[in-house]
Write a protein that holds these residues in place. Structure first.
Motif, PDB file in Angstrom:
ATOM      1  N   ILE A  14       0.828  -1.396  -0.003  1.00 33.06           N
ATOM      2  CA  ILE A  14       0.005   0.073  -0.071  1.00 33.06           C
ATOM      3  C   ILE A  14       0.721   1.296   0.003  1.00 33.06           C
ATOM      4  CG2 ILE A  14      -1.595   1.398   1.245  1.00 33.06           C
ATOM      5  CD1 ILE A  14      -2.953  -1.512   2.186  1.00 33.06           C
ATOM      6  N   ILE A  15       2.102   1.178   0.753  1.00 31.56           N
ATOM      7  CA  ILE A  15       2.754   2.373   0.684  1.00 31.56           C
ATOM      8  C   ILE A  15       3.537   2.727  -0.865  1.00 31.56           C
ATOM      9  CG2 ILE A  15       5.022   3.314   1.687  1.00 31.56           C
ATOM     10  CD1 ILE A  15       4.069   1.876   4.445  1.00 31.56           C
ATOM     11  N   ALA A  16       3.831   1.280  -1.332  1.00 32.59           N
ATOM     12  CA  ALA A  16       4.278   1.460  -2.680  1.00 32.59           C
ATOM     13  C   ALA A  16       3.324   2.104  -3.475  1.00 32.59           C
ATOM     14  CB  ALA A  16       4.856   0.088  -2.923  1.00 32.59           C
ATOM     15  N   ARG A  17       2.235   1.757  -3.541  1.00 33.69           N
ATOM     16  CA  ARG A  17       0.964   2.170  -4.455  1.00 33.69           C
ATOM     17  C   ARG A  17       1.018   3.621  -4.084  1.00 33.69           C
ATOM     18  NH1 ARG A  17      -4.788  -0.357  -4.259  1.00 33.69           N
ATOM     19  NH2 ARG A  17      -4.512   0.806  -2.304  1.00 33.69           N
ATOM     20  N   GLY A  18       1.021   3.906  -2.913  1.00 33.34           N
ATOM     21  CA  GLY A  18       0.847   5.557  -2.692  1.00 33.34           C
ATOM     22  C   GLY A  18       2.197   6.278  -3.269  1.00 33.34           C
ATOM     23  N   LYS A  40       7.600  11.729 -23.303  1.00 37.57           N
ATOM     24  CA  LYS A  40       8.137  11.162 -22.194  1.00 37.57           C
ATOM     25  C   LYS A  40       7.444  10.837 -20.941  1.00 37.57           C
ATOM     26  CE  LYS A  40      11.660   9.248 -22.300  1.00 37.57           C
ATOM     27  NZ  LYS A  40      11.967   7.824 -22.343  1.00 37.57           N
ATOM     28  N   GLY A  41       6.586  12.138 -20.689  1.00 41.26           N
ATOM     29  CA  GLY A  41       5.758  12.240 -19.348  1.00 41.26           C
ATOM     30  C   GLY A  41       4.301  11.313 -19.684  1.00 41.26           C
ATOM     31  N   ARG A  42       3.973  11.243 -20.918  1.00 40.89           N
ATOM     32  CA  ARG A  42       2.914  10.294 -21.110  1.00 40.89           C
ATOM     33  C   ARG A  42       3.280   8.905 -21.017  1.00 40.89           C
ATOM     34  NH1 ARG A  42       1.713  14.380 -24.855  1.00 40.89           N
ATOM     35  NH2 ARG A  42       2.698  13.229 -26.667  1.00 40.89           N
ATOM     36  N   GLU A  43       4.513   8.519 -21.467  1.00 40.70           N
ATOM     37  CA  GLU A  43       5.220   7.165 -21.241  1.00 40.70           C
ATOM     38  C   GLU A  43       5.219   6.774 -19.875  1.00 40.70           C
ATOM     39  OE1 GLU A  43       9.383   5.115 -22.327  1.00 40.70           O
ATOM     40  OE2 GLU A  43       8.938   6.749 -23.531  1.00 40.70           O
ATOM     41  N   THR A  48       3.462   4.243 -14.675  1.00 39.59           N
ATOM     42  CA  THR A  48       3.048   4.232 -13.338  1.00 39.59           C
ATOM     43  C   THR A  48       1.683   3.733 -13.250  1.00 39.59           C
ATOM     44  OG1 THR A  48       2.079   6.477 -13.557  1.00 39.59           O
ATOM     45  CG2 THR A  48       4.412   6.274 -12.878  1.00 39.59           C
ATOM     46  N   ARG A  49       0.732   3.860 -14.168  1.00 40.79           N
ATOM     47  CA  ARG A  49      -0.436   3.266 -14.033  1.00 40.79           C
ATOM     48  C   ARG A  49      -0.416   1.548 -14.088  1.00 40.79           C
ATOM     49  NH1 ARG A  49      -1.535   7.124 -18.121  1.00 40.79           N
ATOM     50  NH2 ARG A  49      -2.631   9.035 -17.149  1.00 40.79           N
TER      51      ARG A  49
END
Length: 65
Positions: A14-18, A40-43, A48-49
């Motif tokens: 949960i911490i990692a997901r945060g 690059k930001g979209r990538e 991250t998703r």
């Protein structure tokens, strides 16, 4: 997954997901101020998703134990 109990493992995930969500916020900010290139930001946002989804899956797996 080296934590000793399921509760500890779940808490760590949960911490990692945060942290992943915080990274996503920083990427958005970087893109907004033109510090991070849009492509690059979209990538990175997509990555991250995907990581967040993997973490959610691991958390769900632990919840079902």
């Amino acid at each position: 997954m080296s934590r000793s109990t399921t509760k500890d493992k779940r808490h760590f995930l949960i911490i990692a997901r945060g942290s992943c969500s915080e990274l996503r916020t920083q990427i958005y900010i970087g893109m907004e101020i033109d510090y991070v290139p849009q492509d690059k930001g979209r990538e990175w946002l997509q990555e991250t998703r995907e990581i967040s989804s993997m973490l959610a899956g691991l958390i769900a797996t632990l919840d079902n134990e």
